[in-house]
Design an enzyme around this catalytic site. Structure first.
Site, PDB file in Angstrom:
ATOM      1  N   PHE A 131       0.815  -1.227   0.000  1.00 37.53           N
ATOM      2  CA  PHE A 131       0.000   0.000   0.000  1.00 37.53           C
ATOM      3  C   PHE A 131       0.843   1.269   0.000  1.00 37.53           C
ATOM      4  O   PHE A 131       0.366   2.332  -0.379  1.00 37.53           O
ATOM      5  CB  PHE A 131      -0.944   0.004   1.218  1.00 37.53           C
ATOM      6  CG  PHE A 131      -0.284   0.432   2.501  1.00 37.53           C
ATOM      7  CD1 PHE A 131      -0.120   1.789   2.804  1.00 37.53           C
ATOM      8  CD2 PHE A 131       0.201  -0.505   3.405  1.00 37.53           C
ATOM      9  CE1 PHE A 131       0.507   2.185   3.989  1.00 37.53           C
ATOM     10  CE2 PHE A 131       0.833  -0.109   4.580  1.00 37.53           C
ATOM     11  CZ  PHE A 131       0.980   1.235   4.868  1.00 37.53           C
TER      12      PHE A 131
ATOM     13  N   SER B  11       5.347  -7.049   3.249  1.00 42.37           N
ATOM     14  CA  SER B  11       5.895  -7.365   4.574  1.00 42.37           C
ATOM     15  C   SER B  11       6.658  -8.691   4.541  1.00 42.37           C
ATOM     16  O   SER B  11       6.436  -9.537   3.658  1.00 42.37           O
ATOM     17  CB  SER B  11       4.762  -7.430   5.594  1.00 42.37           C
ATOM     18  OG  SER B  11       3.845  -8.422   5.200  1.00 42.37           O
TER      19      SER B  11
ATOM     20  N   ARG C  50      -5.809  -1.464  -0.660  1.00 42.65           N
ATOM     21  CA  ARG C  50      -6.020  -0.169   0.002  1.00 42.65           C
ATOM     22  C   ARG C  50      -5.797   1.001  -0.952  1.00 42.65           C
ATOM     23  O   ARG C  50      -6.259   2.106  -0.707  1.00 42.65           O
ATOM     24  CB  ARG C  50      -5.066  -0.025   1.192  1.00 42.65           C
ATOM     25  CG  ARG C  50      -5.277  -1.110   2.238  1.00 42.65           C
ATOM     26  CD  ARG C  50      -4.397  -0.858   3.454  1.00 42.65           C
ATOM     27  NE  ARG C  50      -4.427  -1.975   4.380  1.00 42.65           N
ATOM     28  CZ  ARG C  50      -5.400  -2.211   5.252  1.00 42.65           C
ATOM     29  NH1 ARG C  50      -6.437  -1.392   5.302  1.00 42.65           N
ATOM     30  NH2 ARG C  50      -5.353  -3.257   6.063  1.00 42.65           N
TER      31      ARG C  50
ATOM     32  N   CYS D 142       9.484   1.724   3.463  1.00 41.40           N
ATOM     33  CA  CYS D 142      10.357   0.593   3.816  1.00 41.40           C
ATOM     34  C   CYS D 142      11.774   1.074   4.102  1.00 41.40           C
ATOM     35  O   CYS D 142      12.568   0.362   4.691  1.00 41.40           O
ATOM     36  CB  CYS D 142      10.381  -0.418   2.687  1.00 41.40           C
ATOM     37  SG  CYS D 142      11.042   0.281   1.194  1.00 41.40           S
TER      38      CYS D 142
ATOM     39  N   LYS E 153      -1.107  -6.910  -9.307  1.00 43.83           N
ATOM     40  CA  LYS E 153      -2.092  -7.117  -8.233  1.00 43.83           C
ATOM     41  C   LYS E 153      -1.740  -6.096  -7.162  1.00 43.83           C
ATOM     42  O   LYS E 153      -0.916  -6.339  -6.294  1.00 43.83           O
ATOM     43  CB  LYS E 153      -1.975  -8.552  -7.701  1.00 43.83           C
ATOM     44  CG  LYS E 153      -3.245  -9.104  -7.047  1.00 43.83           C
ATOM     45  CD  LYS E 153      -3.789  -8.272  -5.918  1.00 43.83           C
ATOM     46  CE  LYS E 153      -3.070  -8.431  -4.614  1.00 43.83           C
ATOM     47  NZ  LYS E 153      -3.508  -7.473  -3.563  1.00 43.83           N
TER      48      LYS E 153
ATOM     49  N   GLU F 100       8.477  -4.202  13.254  1.00 38.85           N
ATOM     50  CA  GLU F 100       8.440  -3.136  12.258  1.00 38.85           C
ATOM     51  C   GLU F 100       7.157  -2.357  12.542  1.00 38.85           C
ATOM     52  O   GLU F 100       6.050  -2.801  12.184  1.00 38.85           O
ATOM     53  CB  GLU F 100       8.402  -3.704  10.833  1.00 38.85           C
ATOM     54  CG  GLU F 100       8.402  -2.593   9.798  1.00 38.85           C
ATOM     55  CD  GLU F 100       8.227  -3.066   8.366  1.00 38.85           C
ATOM     56  OE1 GLU F 100       7.608  -4.114   8.141  1.00 38.85           O
ATOM     57  OE2 GLU F 100       8.695  -2.353   7.462  1.00 38.85           O
TER      58      GLU F 100
HETATM   59  P1  NAD Z   1       1.533  -6.664   2.930  1.00 40.55           P
HETATM   60  O1  NAD Z   1       2.582  -7.707   3.010  1.00 40.55           O
HETATM   61  O2  NAD Z   1       0.408  -6.739   3.905  1.00 40.55           O
HETATM   62  O3  NAD Z   1       0.836  -6.682   1.486  1.00 40.55           O
HETATM   63  C1  NAD Z   1       1.604  -6.641   0.292  1.00 40.55           C
HETATM   64  C2  NAD Z   1       0.809  -7.298  -0.822  1.00 40.55           C
HETATM   65  O4  NAD Z   1       0.607  -8.681  -0.497  1.00 40.55           O
HETATM   66  C3  NAD Z   1      -0.574  -6.706  -1.050  1.00 40.55           C
HETATM   67  O5  NAD Z   1      -0.840  -6.669  -2.428  1.00 40.55           O
HETATM   68  C4  NAD Z   1      -1.498  -7.667  -0.333  1.00 40.55           C
HETATM   69  O6  NAD Z   1      -2.783  -7.744  -0.929  1.00 40.55           O
HETATM   70  C5  NAD Z   1      -0.778  -9.002  -0.476  1.00 40.55           C
HETATM   71  N1  NAD Z   1      -1.002  -9.893   0.671  1.00 40.55           N
HETATM   72  C6  NAD Z   1      -1.153  -9.527   1.973  1.00 40.55           C
HETATM   73  N2  NAD Z   1      -1.288 -10.626   2.756  1.00 40.55           N
HETATM   74  C7  NAD Z   1      -1.199 -11.689   1.936  1.00 40.55           C
HETATM   75  C8  NAD Z   1      -1.248 -13.107   2.138  1.00 40.55           C
HETATM   76  N3  NAD Z   1      -1.421 -13.628   3.349  1.00 40.55           N
HETATM   77  N4  NAD Z   1      -1.131 -13.907   1.079  1.00 40.55           N
HETATM   78  C9  NAD Z   1      -0.940 -13.399  -0.155  1.00 40.55           C
HETATM   79  N5  NAD Z   1      -0.897 -12.076  -0.416  1.00 40.55           N
HETATM   80  C10 NAD Z   1      -1.020 -11.231   0.608  1.00 40.55           C
HETATM   81  O7  NAD Z   1       2.260  -5.249   3.001  1.00 40.55           O
HETATM   82  P2  NAD Z   1       1.608  -3.801   3.133  1.00 40.55           P
HETATM   83  O8  NAD Z   1       1.058  -3.630   4.509  1.00 40.55           O
HETATM   84  O9  NAD Z   1       0.728  -3.512   1.972  1.00 40.55           O
HETATM   85  O10 NAD Z   1       2.924  -2.897   2.952  1.00 40.55           O
HETATM   86  C11 NAD Z   1       3.790  -2.585   4.005  1.00 40.55           C
HETATM   87  C12 NAD Z   1       4.958  -3.547   4.080  1.00 40.55           C
HETATM   88  O11 NAD Z   1       5.670  -3.562   2.852  1.00 40.55           O
HETATM   89  C13 NAD Z   1       5.978  -3.156   5.130  1.00 40.55           C
HETATM   90  O12 NAD Z   1       6.423  -4.320   5.775  1.00 40.55           O
HETATM   91  C14 NAD Z   1       7.106  -2.527   4.318  1.00 40.55           C
HETATM   92  O13 NAD Z   1       8.378  -2.556   4.920  1.00 40.55           O
HETATM   93  C15 NAD Z   1       7.064  -3.377   3.104  1.00 40.55           C
HETATM   94  N6  NAD Z   1       7.698  -2.719   1.977  1.00 40.55           N
HETATM   95  C16 NAD Z   1       8.938  -3.157   1.607  1.00 40.55           C
HETATM   96  C17 NAD Z   1       9.605  -2.543   0.559  1.00 40.55           C
HETATM   97  C18 NAD Z   1      10.967  -2.976   0.148  1.00 40.55           C
HETATM   98  O14 NAD Z   1      11.426  -2.512  -0.868  1.00 40.55           O
HETATM   99  N7  NAD Z   1      11.641  -3.865   0.856  1.00 40.55           N
HETATM  100  C19 NAD Z   1       9.000  -1.471  -0.120  1.00 40.55           C
HETATM  101  C20 NAD Z   1       7.731  -1.066   0.272  1.00 40.55           C
HETATM  102  C21 NAD Z   1       7.092  -1.708   1.325  1.00 40.55           C
END
Ligand code: NAD
Length: 497
Positions: A149, A226, A177, A281, A173, A382
């Protein structure tokens, strides 16, 4: 109520799924749209369209591919305002910050415009008598990108321009949010002349993601989100024979040495901790104060934290907007309270912030907690909110040990006026992206972005040269063109030179 559809085969599509999810404006708490979630049949239709499109797109000339990329770059640049408004309304970050992330996305499109140079192969003449060897790279086929998001435009643009420039079809995909910018980008790709099916958007939750991870016609997965989800994505997709790059969460530390310019360090720490409400991140969430830097540093960061203007991100003078959801706010507040109960010192407390006129929004104010210990949840989790924890250490070596003991390894920084300290730091930390007096060391588009340890699964970083490599497979050709056509006799030994 606005309904947000999918984008399949070059057009908006309602699909056959019956489930929807509400989309919120986090600054007001209001529901702004209903998002359609894809069914299994929608997934099959989308992947089939991508597979068909990939066959012709992967075969199209580099000149035609780059013409589309240049046009897409112009269209994104001329829609910055519209994209930024959509980001702010669904994510909450302030408009200028939204424009900043679009700028970093544009950098990747510009890099992808140079794809003819990046795809040049190698040629070795006369490796053996009459034999030449050369190599080139081909697209992998259908790539799915699953995005978080917190960067509704930048993270999809870390992936799609690279995957498309290298000749693949791409299915996005996005996070449920922040779905609207994905739809606008789909329209812009189409307007740029991209053939139908090469860029598609499919909305959904974990069922749709599972479908992508296991579908036999999806060849590669780029994931950003995440760490628990990144780990799961990697395990499932690799078990189904796909190549995967999965970027995870972070806990980024910044070491502040006693010889640093503390005003400069405090400015950067505040910006890196509270910008985008800490939902980056690469946000700095742990300040590691070395020796007698600590007291003065904490005082200077406190002054800045108290000065941050927390408002609806659409307001011109806002420094920081809301967090993404009530669940996120509650988690942040709970974790801060646990640190306080465990004996940490509250320097600035944003837990009870109310923004007048926006009482239903999802707010947490800038928060600074001093004397945090590594066993506290505020250090271990985090938090992904506007919270800076301060851990005090005696010297640089102790700071480096702290960073290297942390399970994450995304980004880190050091503030110092000593080249020797900076060099020791850059060579000793187990982290992928390092800033020297730079708090958010996000690599420019012609390098690649990626952390270490629990911040990245898979062995390729995203965008830049490693992005080209991830989205392509190499071929090496060994070729002989005899000048006269005559049999030389069969040899049953392994070929040698
Ligand atoms: P998230 O892991 O909840 O969701 C990311 C994506 O995965 C979304 O599209 C979501 O729909 C999907 N998803 C969520 N739960 C899932 C599951 N159980 N099975 C399959 N798909 C699922 O992350 P978020 O809350 O949207 O974003 C924040 C997180 O992303 C933080 O941990 C942040 O550090 C990380 N992030 C990392 C980077 C990087 O470059 N390392 C960059 C941006 C964000």
């Amino acid at each position: 109520m606005t309904i947000i559809n999918h984008f399949i085969s070059g057009a908006e599509a309602a699909g056959s799924g019956t489930a929807t999810k509400p989309v919120f404006n986090p600054a007001t708490g209001a529901v702004t749209a209903e998002l359609r979630l894809a069914s299994a049949a929608d997934l099959d239709t989308t992947v089939a369209a991508a597979k068909k499109a990939a066959e012709s797109w992967g075969d199209i000339s580099l000149a035609k591919r780059t013409a589309v990329l240049f046009k897409f770059r112009e269209l994104v640049a001329s829609h910055v305002e519209e994209l930024a408004q959509l980001i702010t309304s669904e994510h909450g970050k302030v408009l200028n910050d939204a424009k900043g992330e679009i700028g970093r996305g544009l950098d990747v499109i510009e890099f992808a415009c140079g794809i003819p140079q990046l795809l040049k192969g190698e040629y070795s003449d006369q490796v053996s008598t009459g034999i030449d060897v050369f190599s080139f790279r081909e697209p992998v086929g259908v790539v799915a990108g699953i995005t978080p998001f917190n960067f509704p435009v930048m993270v999809p643009l870390w992936m799609a321009p690279m995957a498309i420039a290298t000749g693949n079809a791409f299915i996005l995909k996005p996070s449920h949010r922040v779905p609207s910018t994905a739809m606008l980008m789909a329209e812009l790709w189409k307007e740029a002349g991209l053939p139908d099916g090469v860029f598609q958007v499919l909305h959904g939750d974990r069922d749709v993601v599972s479908g992508l991870l296991t579908h036999p016609d999806v060849d590669a997965i780029s994931f950003v989100g995440s760490t628990p989800v990144a780990r799961h994505i990697t395990e499932v997709a690799t078990a189904h024979g796909k190549r995967v790059q999965a970027l995870g969460g972070a806990k980024n530390h910044a070491i502040v040495m006693p010889d640093a310019d503390l005003d400069n360090a405090a400015d950067h720490l505040a910006a890196a901790a509270f910008g985008s409400a800490g939902q980056r991140c690469m946000a700095i969430s742990v300040a590691v104060a070395v020796g007698d830097a600590a007291d003065l540093l904490v005082k200077k960061v406190q002054e800045r934290a108290l000065d941050v203007k927390v408002k609806n991100g659409t307001e011109a003078d806002a420094d920081m907007g809301p967090v993404i959801s009530p669940e996120s706010r509650d988690f942040i507040v709970k974790t801060v309270s646990e640190a306080e109960a465990a004996g940490a010192a509250m320097v600035v407390d944003g837990r009870d912030l109310v923004v007048p006129g926006h009482e239903e929004g999802f707010w947490v104010g800038p928060t600074v907690i001093d004397h945090v210990k590594t066993e506290m949840s505020a250090y271990q989790e985090e938090i992904f909110g506007p919270v800076l924890v301060v851990v005090r250490v005696n010297d640089l070596e102790e700071g480096i040990r702290l960073i290297n003991s942390n399970p994450y390894g995304n980004g880190t920084a050091i503030f110092t006026s000593s080249g020797a300290a900076a060099r020791k730091f850059q060579r000793s930390v187990d982290v992928g992206m390092i800033g020297i007096n730079v708090p958010l060391p996000v690599p420019v588009a012609y390098y690649s972005f990626g952390g270490w340890k629990a911040s990245l699964f898979g062995d390729k970083h995203i965008y830049g040269p490693e992005g080209v490599s991830f989205y392509t497979r190499g071929k090496v050709i060994t070729s002989r063109w005899p000048e006269t056509n005559h049999a030389s006799g069969a040899s049953y030994n392994f070929p040698s030179n």
